[in-house]
Design a protein around this motif. Structure first.
Motif, PDB file in Angstrom:
ATOM      1  N   MET A 124      40.466  45.793 -68.390  1.00  0.00           N
ATOM      2  CA  MET A 124      41.360  45.152 -69.344  1.00  0.00           C
ATOM      3  C   MET A 124      42.122  46.221 -70.120  1.00  0.00           C
ATOM      4  O   MET A 124      41.553  47.193 -70.576  1.00  0.00           O
ATOM      5  N   ALA A 125      43.417  46.041 -70.267  1.00  0.00           N
ATOM      6  CA  ALA A 125      44.276  46.993 -70.962  1.00  0.00           C
ATOM      7  C   ALA A 125      44.014  46.950 -72.472  1.00  0.00           C
ATOM      8  O   ALA A 125      43.515  45.965 -73.010  1.00  0.00           O
ATOM      9  N   MET A 126      44.374  48.024 -73.137  1.00  0.00           N
ATOM     10  CA  MET A 126      44.247  48.108 -74.590  1.00  0.00           C
ATOM     11  C   MET A 126      45.594  47.823 -75.237  1.00  0.00           C
ATOM     12  O   MET A 126      46.640  48.125 -74.673  1.00  0.00           O
ATOM     13  N   THR A 127      45.555  47.289 -76.444  1.00  0.00           N
ATOM     14  CA  THR A 127      46.783  47.087 -77.202  1.00  0.00           C
ATOM     15  C   THR A 127      47.036  48.313 -78.083  1.00  0.00           C
ATOM     16  O   THR A 127      46.109  49.061 -78.415  1.00  0.00           O
ATOM     17  N   ALA A 128      48.282  48.487 -78.470  1.00  0.00           N
ATOM     18  CA  ALA A 128      48.639  49.589 -79.360  1.00  0.00           C
ATOM     19  C   ALA A 128      47.871  49.481 -80.678  1.00  0.00           C
ATOM     20  O   ALA A 128      47.411  50.495 -81.219  1.00  0.00           O
ATOM     21  N   MET A 163      39.527  56.300 -72.654  1.00  0.00           N
ATOM     22  CA  MET A 163      40.525  57.002 -71.827  1.00  0.00           C
ATOM     23  C   MET A 163      40.044  56.991 -70.380  1.00  0.00           C
ATOM     24  O   MET A 163      38.902  57.317 -70.087  1.00  0.00           O
ATOM     25  N   GLY A 164      40.930  56.600 -69.479  1.00  0.00           N
ATOM     26  CA  GLY A 164      40.578  56.543 -68.067  1.00  0.00           C
ATOM     27  C   GLY A 164      39.953  55.219 -67.668  1.00  0.00           C
ATOM     28  O   GLY A 164      39.790  54.938 -66.486  1.00  0.00           O
ATOM     29  N   ASN A 165      39.603  54.420 -68.642  1.00  0.00           N
ATOM     30  CA  ASN A 165      39.034  53.098 -68.363  1.00  0.00           C
ATOM     31  C   ASN A 165      40.038  52.034 -68.811  1.00  0.00           C
ATOM     32  O   ASN A 165      40.960  51.728 -68.089  1.00  0.00           O
ATOM     33  N   GLU A 166      39.854  51.513 -70.027  1.00  0.00           N
ATOM     34  CA  GLU A 166      40.811  50.523 -70.529  1.00  0.00           C
ATOM     35  C   GLU A 166      42.188  51.128 -70.773  1.00  0.00           C
ATOM     36  O   GLU A 166      43.191  50.442 -70.720  1.00  0.00           O
ATOM     37  N   LEU A 167      42.217  52.416 -71.086  1.00  0.00           N
ATOM     38  CA  LEU A 167      43.469  53.108 -71.369  1.00  0.00           C
ATOM     39  C   LEU A 167      43.721  54.114 -70.260  1.00  0.00           C
ATOM     40  O   LEU A 167      43.016  55.104 -70.123  1.00  0.00           O
TER      41      LEU A 167
END
Length: 79
Positions: free
Chosen positions: A1-5, A62-66
């Motif tokens: 799942m992507a991260m939000t700003a 970092m490298g996972n959701e982001l």
């Protein structure tokens, strides 16, 4: 799942409370961001150490959701 700003900003602020943060979504996909982080906590630290502080704040995401974060860091100018 992507991260939000806003989630990225929240994590950085929790670890570096005085940080002034500007985040841009580079691709509109929630996976590729650019961040500019300014904090007095960076004073006297190398650029690598500054980036390490931000990556630590992201708590392994970092490298996972982001997927990608183009990072610029600096200490505020001295008054």
């Amino acid at each position: 799942m992507a991260m939000t700003a806003s989630e990225i900003e929240r994590l950085i602020k929790e670890a570096i409370p005085d940080a002034v943060i500007d985040i841009r979504d580079l691709a509109g996909d929630g996976d590729h961001y650019a961040a500019n982080v300014v904090s007095a906590a960076f004073k006297g630290k190398t650029r690598v150490q500054q980036h390490q502080m931000v990556y630590e704040a992201l708590q392994g995401r970092m490298g996972n959701e982001l997927h990608a974060l183009a990072l610029q860091t600096s200490a505020p100018p001295e008054a």
